[in-house]
Each structure stands twice: as structure tokens, then as C-alpha cells.
Design an enzyme around this catalytic site. Structure first.
Site, mmCIF file in Angstrom:
data_model
loop_
_atom_site.group_PDB
_atom_site.id
_atom_site.type_symbol
_atom_site.label_atom_id
_atom_site.label_comp_id
_atom_site.label_asym_id
_atom_site.label_seq_id
_atom_site.Cartn_x
_atom_site.Cartn_y
_atom_site.Cartn_z
ATOM 1 N N THR A 77 -4.714 3.366 -37.327
ATOM 2 C CA THR A 77 -6.004 2.717 -37.577
ATOM 3 C C THR A 77 -6.727 3.383 -38.753
ATOM 4 O O THR A 77 -7.212 2.703 -39.660
ATOM 5 C CB THR A 77 -6.888 2.788 -36.308
ATOM 6 O OG1 THR A 77 -6.181 2.124 -35.254
ATOM 7 C CG2 THR A 77 -8.233 2.130 -36.520
ATOM 8 N N ASN A 96 3.288 -6.626 -34.842
ATOM 9 C CA ASN A 96 3.394 -5.877 -33.591
ATOM 10 C C ASN A 96 3.525 -6.776 -32.369
ATOM 11 O O ASN A 96 3.993 -6.344 -31.333
ATOM 12 C CB ASN A 96 2.180 -4.957 -33.429
ATOM 13 C CG ASN A 96 0.874 -5.658 -33.691
ATOM 14 O OD1 ASN A 96 0.651 -6.199 -34.777
ATOM 15 N ND2 ASN A 96 -0.004 -5.681 -32.707
ATOM 16 N N SER A 105 2.098 5.441 -38.008
ATOM 17 C CA SER A 105 1.505 6.128 -36.866
ATOM 18 C C SER A 105 2.607 6.825 -36.071
ATOM 19 O O SER A 105 3.612 6.198 -35.722
ATOM 20 C CB SER A 105 0.810 5.085 -35.989
ATOM 21 O OG SER A 105 0.258 5.698 -34.860
ATOM 22 N N CYS A 109 -4.149 -3.689 -27.559
ATOM 23 C CA CYS A 109 -5.586 -3.643 -27.843
ATOM 24 C C CYS A 109 -6.267 -4.940 -27.424
ATOM 25 O O CYS A 109 -7.451 -4.946 -27.124
ATOM 26 C CB CYS A 109 -5.824 -3.399 -29.313
ATOM 27 S SG CYS A 109 -4.466 -2.622 -30.140
#
Ligand code: PLP
Length: 389
Positions: free
Chosen positions: A72, A151, A199, A325
Site C-alpha cells: 500500500t 489480485n 509486498s 480488503c
């Protein structure tokens, strides 16, 4: 009860070899890399070793890597950093409609600060058309950002072709490669990118650490202000154990990812074939072949993804009904809407993502149980012809 984790796109377990590499940096080698004494210098060389390990995976120079707190922050730093560095040149940013919220929400923030955002459409498989990207570029365009792989639906974008068109127009190009680094080849020169986000926790590294690759010469305004860490590009004492973990994870991935992709792809195809064959009125979301080797995303008509998830969870199977999320929200996924699914079909989506510990027996376990779950839920569904009215 079996415990079957099929949610590797949400996060991966930290590889025990990575944990071992990190361990001394909590307890014995705890120096601050900015300190001049031996404790500090040991920590500094560990950070620099990790930078080298990651640079090798990306095929870039060590000084082109800035460690961040995760994907992020890398996405936010890339978008806002380039936007504010180029304010005088232009205010137009182009992204795809299926970007992660770390990109889209950042765009919404920039919109409030006077930037214009173009959200590019995708086709029914989630592919971005390089011609459409090229046509969207105006003299005011300062940045284009298209993710390497999605994703949710796993579609792999033609990044090299898109970046070629963008670079021909002299515009900066960023890709969110959070789902691909450590899983697919991500050499920055082959992809032709100026910036790339990643990440650690998606490649068997620890949570809370990531990196942004910034091609030499790309102007980016730093996000955090304070100390001179990361070559004046990110203030704050480095997360030494986390960075060491990311480096170790990158090195292991460089050696093992090709074999792992070869192992997972047949499992992916078995699950897709099995679900489409065993359950009537199911559709595959995302591209049939241009997709991540570990991603299966289907929509089961007439029922809710969440009820399937809960029933799977009772059998020990962990999956997802969209991105981690967004689950918890009643809005269907923006990605599924962008590929043209009507709301009710988007609501019936399920994502299974595989990884190092996934076995064929686990795929069989899903295939043995999901058809009955679907059958039971459909009988209770007022939407289903023959279901409860
Ligand atoms: N971008 C993509 C494509 C992702 O899948 C994720 C995580 O789900 C992120 C960005 C955010 O990464 P992080 O959790 O490290 O902040």
C-alpha cells in the site's frame, strides 16, 4: 478437522527459512542502521544485503530500491510521489478500473487535490488493451499505472506492451506487482517499468514490509519526512528484521518460483475443470490462460459468495469471496463489475489461491465438498429456479 488454506493471495505463511534469517535481528543484531558503531553497521550491512537480494530478483540496481511498510505504501508513494513531482508538467493520471484499492483510493485522494484521473476499461477477461492506453494519453498525462496481475481474478496484463506505448509518449509508467513478484518473472527491464510496487507477505516474507523500485532518473517526492534513511527517499528507522526477511524471501523465490509455478498450474486447472464440471451454472472469472498459476475465481449463480465461504470454513477450507480488503463490505467487487458481471453474479464469486503447502488432496477435498454446499444453498435460495420461494 482438515485445515485447508487456499487464500495465498490474501497472505502467505512466512517461510521458516525466512524466519531463521530474521531471528538474530530481533535479539542480537538489533542496532540502528544509522548508528556509526558496530551494532549499527551490522544492521546496515544486513539491510544492504537484502537490497542486493531483491535487486537480483528484479534485475535492477540496488540504489533503485526503497524499502516501505508494504504494498500500500509503495503504491501510494509511487502515485503521489510522481504526481506531486510533476504538478507543473501536467495533472492527468491514467489507471485501470481493476487496480487494487491502494491505487484507486490514492487516485481519489489526488482527484481532490486537482488531478484528473482516467479509469481505463478492461475486457471481459480483465485485460487492459494497450491501444486504449495509448489513446487515453494526452499532453497533460504524467503517469500511467496498470497492475501486473489482478489480485482477485488473476488476469496477467500485457505490461511490456503497455509500457512500450507509454514510454514512447514520454510518460512515467508504474506497475503494482504485489501479486507477481516472487511468483512470475518480474525483471524491470523486461517489463519496461519506471516504478514497481511489491509486498513481502505475498512471497512468503513477513507482513508490514515491501518495496518500491524507482528507475534511476524518475522524479518522486518522498512521502515521509524526517531522517535521511533510504538515500533521503524514506525517513524512519528501517524495519531491519522485516527487510532482512524480504531479502531472504526474494532470494528463495528467485531459485524456486519457476518450479513452483509449474507445480501449481495443473492444480489450478484441475480445480477449474472440476468446479465447472461438477456444479451446474458456474462460470470462470478472469482469463482462461493469461492468469496467475495459483488463482481460481468462479461465480456460482443464484447464491452468495459469503454463504459458500462460511460453509467452506466449517469444513476447515479458507477461501475468499473477493479481495481480503473488500470482504466485509456488501458492495460487490469493483473488479468483477469492471469485467461486466451483473451484481447478482458478482455476489456469487469465490476465489481460491494456492501456494507452497497446497496439495492435490486439498483440491480433491474442495471438489468433494463444494458441490454439496452449493446444492444445499441453492435449495434455500429464492433466486434459484426450484429453490425456496
Ligand atoms: N496491491 C495488490 C495487488 C494487492 O493484492 C495488495 C494486498 O492485498 C496490495 C496492493 C496491498 O499490499 P499490502 O497488504 O502489503 O499493503
Amino acid at each position: 478437522m482438515n485445515r485447508v488454506y487456499l487464500d495465498y493471495a490474501a497472505t502467505t505463511p512466512t517461510d521458516p527459512r525466512v524466519v531463521e534469517a530474521m531471528r538474530p535481528y530481533f535479539t542480537e543484531l538489533y542496532g540502528n542502521p544509522s548508528s556509526l558503531h558496530a551494532f549499527g553497521q551490522e544492521a546496515k550491512s544486513a539491510v544492504e544485503k537484502a537490497r542486493g537480494q531483491l535487486a537480483a530478483l528484479l534485475g535492477c540496481k540496488t540504489e533503485e530500491i526503497v524499502f516501505t511498510s508494504g504494498g500500500t505504501e509503495a503504491d501510494n508513494q509511487a502515485l503521489e510521489g510522481v504526481a506531486f513531482a510533476n504538478e507543473k508538467k501536467g495533472n492527468h493520471i491514467i489507471v485501470s478500473k481493476i487496480e487494487h484499492h491502494a491505487v484507486t483510493e490514492c487516485c481519489e485522494f489526488l482527484k481532490k487535490r486537482g488531478f484528473e484521473i482516467t479509469y481505463l476499461p478492461v475486457d471481459k477477461y480483465g485485460l487492459v488493451d494497450p491501444d486504449v492506453v495509448e489513446k487515453a494519453i494526452t499532453p497533460k498525462t504524467i503517469l500511467v499505472s496498470v497492475m501486473h496481475a489482478n489480485n482477485e481474478i488473476g488476469t496477467i496484463e500485457p505490461i511490456a506492451e503497455i509500457s512500450k506505448r507509454v514510454k514512447e509518449k514520454g510518460v512515467v509508467f508504474h506497475t503494482d506487482a504485489v501479486q507477481t513478484v516472487g511468483h512470475l518473472p518480474t525483471k524491470v527491464d523486461e517489463l519496461g517499468v519506471d516504478l514497481l510496487s511489491l509486498s513481502a507477505h505475498k512471497l512468503y516474507g513477513p507482513k508490514g514490509v515491501g518495496a518500491l523500485y524507482i528507475r534511476k532518473g524518475t522524479r518522486v517526492i518522498p512521502f515521509l519526512h524526517g531522517g535521511a534513511q533510504e538515500n533521503n527517499r524514506r525517513a524512519s528507522t528501517e524495519n531491519v528484521p522485516g527487510v532482512v526477511g524480504l531479502g531472504a524471501a526474494a532470494e528463495i523465490a528467485g531459485r524456486e518460483m519457476a518450479e513452483e509455478a509449474k507445480r501449481l498450474q495443473p492444480l489450478r486447472d484441475k480445480l477449474i475443470k472440476g468446479l465447472l464440471g461438477k456444479i451446474p451454472e458456474v462460470q470462470l472469472n478472469g482469463h482462461p490462460t493469461e492468469r496467475l498459476p495459483n488463482n481460481v475465481n468462479v461465480s456460482v449463480h443464484f447464491i452468495e459468495g459469503e454463504s459458500m465461504l462460511l460453509n467452506l470454513d466449517m469444513l476447515g477450507i479458507a477461501a475468499s469471496s473477493g479481495s481480503a480488503c473488500t470482504s466485509g463490505s456488501l458492495e460487490p467487487s469493483h473488479v468483477l463489475l469492471a469485467i461486466g458481471l451483473p451484481h447478482e453474479i458478482a455476489h456469487g464469486s469465490l476465489r481460491f489461491t494456492f501456494g507452497k503447502n497446497t496439495t492435490e488432496a486439498e483440491i480433491d477435498y474442495v471438489l468433494d465438498n463444494l458441490p454439496q454446499i452449493v446444492d444445499k444453498l441453492r435449495k434455500m435460495s429464492p433466486l434459484y429456479p426450484g429453490g425456496k420461494k
